[in-house]
Design a protein around this motif. Sequence first.
Motif, mmCIF file in Angstrom:
data_model
loop_
_atom_site.group_PDB
_atom_site.id
_atom_site.type_symbol
_atom_site.label_atom_id
_atom_site.label_comp_id
_atom_site.label_asym_id
_atom_site.label_seq_id
_atom_site.Cartn_x
_atom_site.Cartn_y
_atom_site.Cartn_z
ATOM 1 N N LEU A 7 0.816 -1.220 0.000
ATOM 2 C CA LEU A 7 0.000 0.000 0.000
ATOM 3 C C LEU A 7 0.851 1.273 0.000
ATOM 4 O O LEU A 7 0.304 2.368 -0.008
ATOM 5 N N HIS A 8 2.173 1.123 0.023
ATOM 6 C CA HIS A 8 3.025 2.324 0.052
ATOM 7 C C HIS A 8 3.041 2.996 -1.319
ATOM 8 O O HIS A 8 3.047 2.322 -2.352
ATOM 9 N N LYS A 9 3.083 4.329 -1.309
ATOM 10 C CA LYS A 9 3.001 5.070 -2.587
ATOM 11 C C LYS A 9 4.253 4.932 -3.453
ATOM 12 O O LYS A 9 4.209 5.142 -4.658
ATOM 13 N N ASP A 10 5.404 4.620 -2.850
ATOM 14 C CA ASP A 10 6.637 4.521 -3.638
ATOM 15 C C ASP A 10 7.522 3.410 -3.071
ATOM 16 O O ASP A 10 8.534 3.667 -2.431
ATOM 17 N N PHE A 11 7.072 2.196 -3.312
ATOM 18 C CA PHE A 11 7.804 1.038 -2.781
ATOM 19 C C PHE A 11 8.463 0.277 -3.921
ATOM 20 O O PHE A 11 7.808 -0.074 -4.905
ATOM 21 N N THR A 12 9.772 0.025 -3.799
ATOM 22 C CA THR A 12 10.493 -0.761 -4.800
ATOM 23 C C THR A 12 11.087 -1.991 -4.143
ATOM 24 O O THR A 12 11.832 -1.883 -3.166
ATOM 25 N N LEU A 13 10.738 -3.147 -4.685
ATOM 26 C CA LEU A 13 11.324 -4.403 -4.229
ATOM 27 C C LEU A 13 12.459 -4.752 -5.190
ATOM 28 O O LEU A 13 12.229 -4.896 -6.393
ATOM 29 N N VAL A 14 13.679 -4.823 -4.652
ATOM 30 C CA VAL A 14 14.816 -5.230 -5.482
ATOM 31 C C VAL A 14 15.163 -6.646 -5.045
ATOM 32 O O VAL A 14 15.685 -6.852 -3.941
ATOM 33 N N ALA A 15 14.816 -7.608 -5.881
ATOM 34 C CA ALA A 15 14.993 -9.010 -5.480
ATOM 35 C C ALA A 15 15.743 -9.754 -6.570
ATOM 36 O O ALA A 15 15.596 -9.443 -7.761
ATOM 37 N N ASP A 16 16.514 -10.741 -6.163
ATOM 38 C CA ASP A 16 17.193 -11.523 -7.200
ATOM 39 C C ASP A 16 16.278 -12.645 -7.696
ATOM 40 O O ASP A 16 15.202 -12.898 -7.111
ATOM 41 N N GLU A 17 16.712 -13.279 -8.786
ATOM 42 C CA GLU A 17 15.845 -14.279 -9.428
ATOM 43 C C GLU A 17 15.467 -15.404 -8.478
ATOM 44 O O GLU A 17 14.338 -15.883 -8.483
ATOM 45 N N ALA A 18 16.418 -15.806 -7.629
ATOM 46 C CA ALA A 18 16.133 -16.910 -6.700
ATOM 47 C C ALA A 18 15.012 -16.537 -5.731
ATOM 48 O O ALA A 18 14.136 -17.351 -5.419
ATOM 49 N N ALA A 19 15.007 -15.297 -5.281
ATOM 50 C CA ALA A 19 13.976 -14.863 -4.321
ATOM 51 C C ALA A 19 12.620 -14.689 -4.994
ATOM 52 O O ALA A 19 11.584 -14.641 -4.317
ATOM 53 N N LEU A 20 12.637 -14.596 -6.339
ATOM 54 C CA LEU A 20 11.375 -14.419 -7.072
ATOM 55 C C LEU A 20 10.905 -15.713 -7.734
ATOM 56 O O LEU A 20 9.885 -15.732 -8.426
#
Length: 242
Positions: free
Chosen positions: A225-238
């Motif tokens: 719900l945050h207005k400016d949230f970026t998830l930086v995840a590597d392929e394994a975590a996704l």
Amino acid sequence: MKIIRARDYDHMSRQAANIISAQVILKPDSVLGLATGSSPIGTYRQLIAWYLKGDIDFAQVRTVNLDEYVGLAPENEQSYACFMRRNFFNFVNIYPANSYIPYGLNKNAEDECSRYDRIIQSLGGIDLQLLGLGPNGHIGFNEPDEFFTKGTHKVSLSEATTQANKRFFEKEEDVPRFAYTMGICDIMQAQRVVMVVSGAAKAPVVKQAFFGPVTPRCPASILQLHKDFTLVADEAALAFPD
Ligand code: GLP
């Protein structure tokens, strides 16, 4: 919510460091909310490298850390204050007078928590909050609960967190059972939030937090719900299990 898919831990770290360095270049007196844990170490390493090359200057930056163990002095090797010096502050020009971490030795929880919230307020709030993700969905030390907490508070650490963090201590008995942590409201009020997540072990909790319902049972889910949230995840975590 934006997702940046990185190849691996190093790529994830560079992508997150890029966002932080852009923030500092555009607003040199930014208030950075900082995190501990193994996930952001590579991000700090990359920022140090750019600082040493003269590409980024932290002279005006102010920092507020998410959390600290109750009962540990800032000089204690296992404290988060020490973690920050060892992994970041000792190598860049962020001045001690400009960086804040809850004081683990203050026995008066109410006093310490309101003092810390006043600090965040007096800095004008957080411009960019960096986060890791606990294996049970915690952010900072906001553990799964029946409700979302607001400001800085004292928490009793869950068994899962104690188990996950015991690798940093000699004996399990040494792992503190309580911590001071910023609350969910403090984090949600940051202008931008960037989370770094790496490795297959985190994939189930990434799925639960960002592709499931928003619930205090998985505190990180509120970031949807945050207005400016970026998830930086590597392929394994996704790479979600079926
Ligand atoms: C600790 C910290 C959290 C961090 C979490 C995950 O519990 N309080 O802020 O996100 O560990 O750590 P790691 O990145 O090592 O998985």
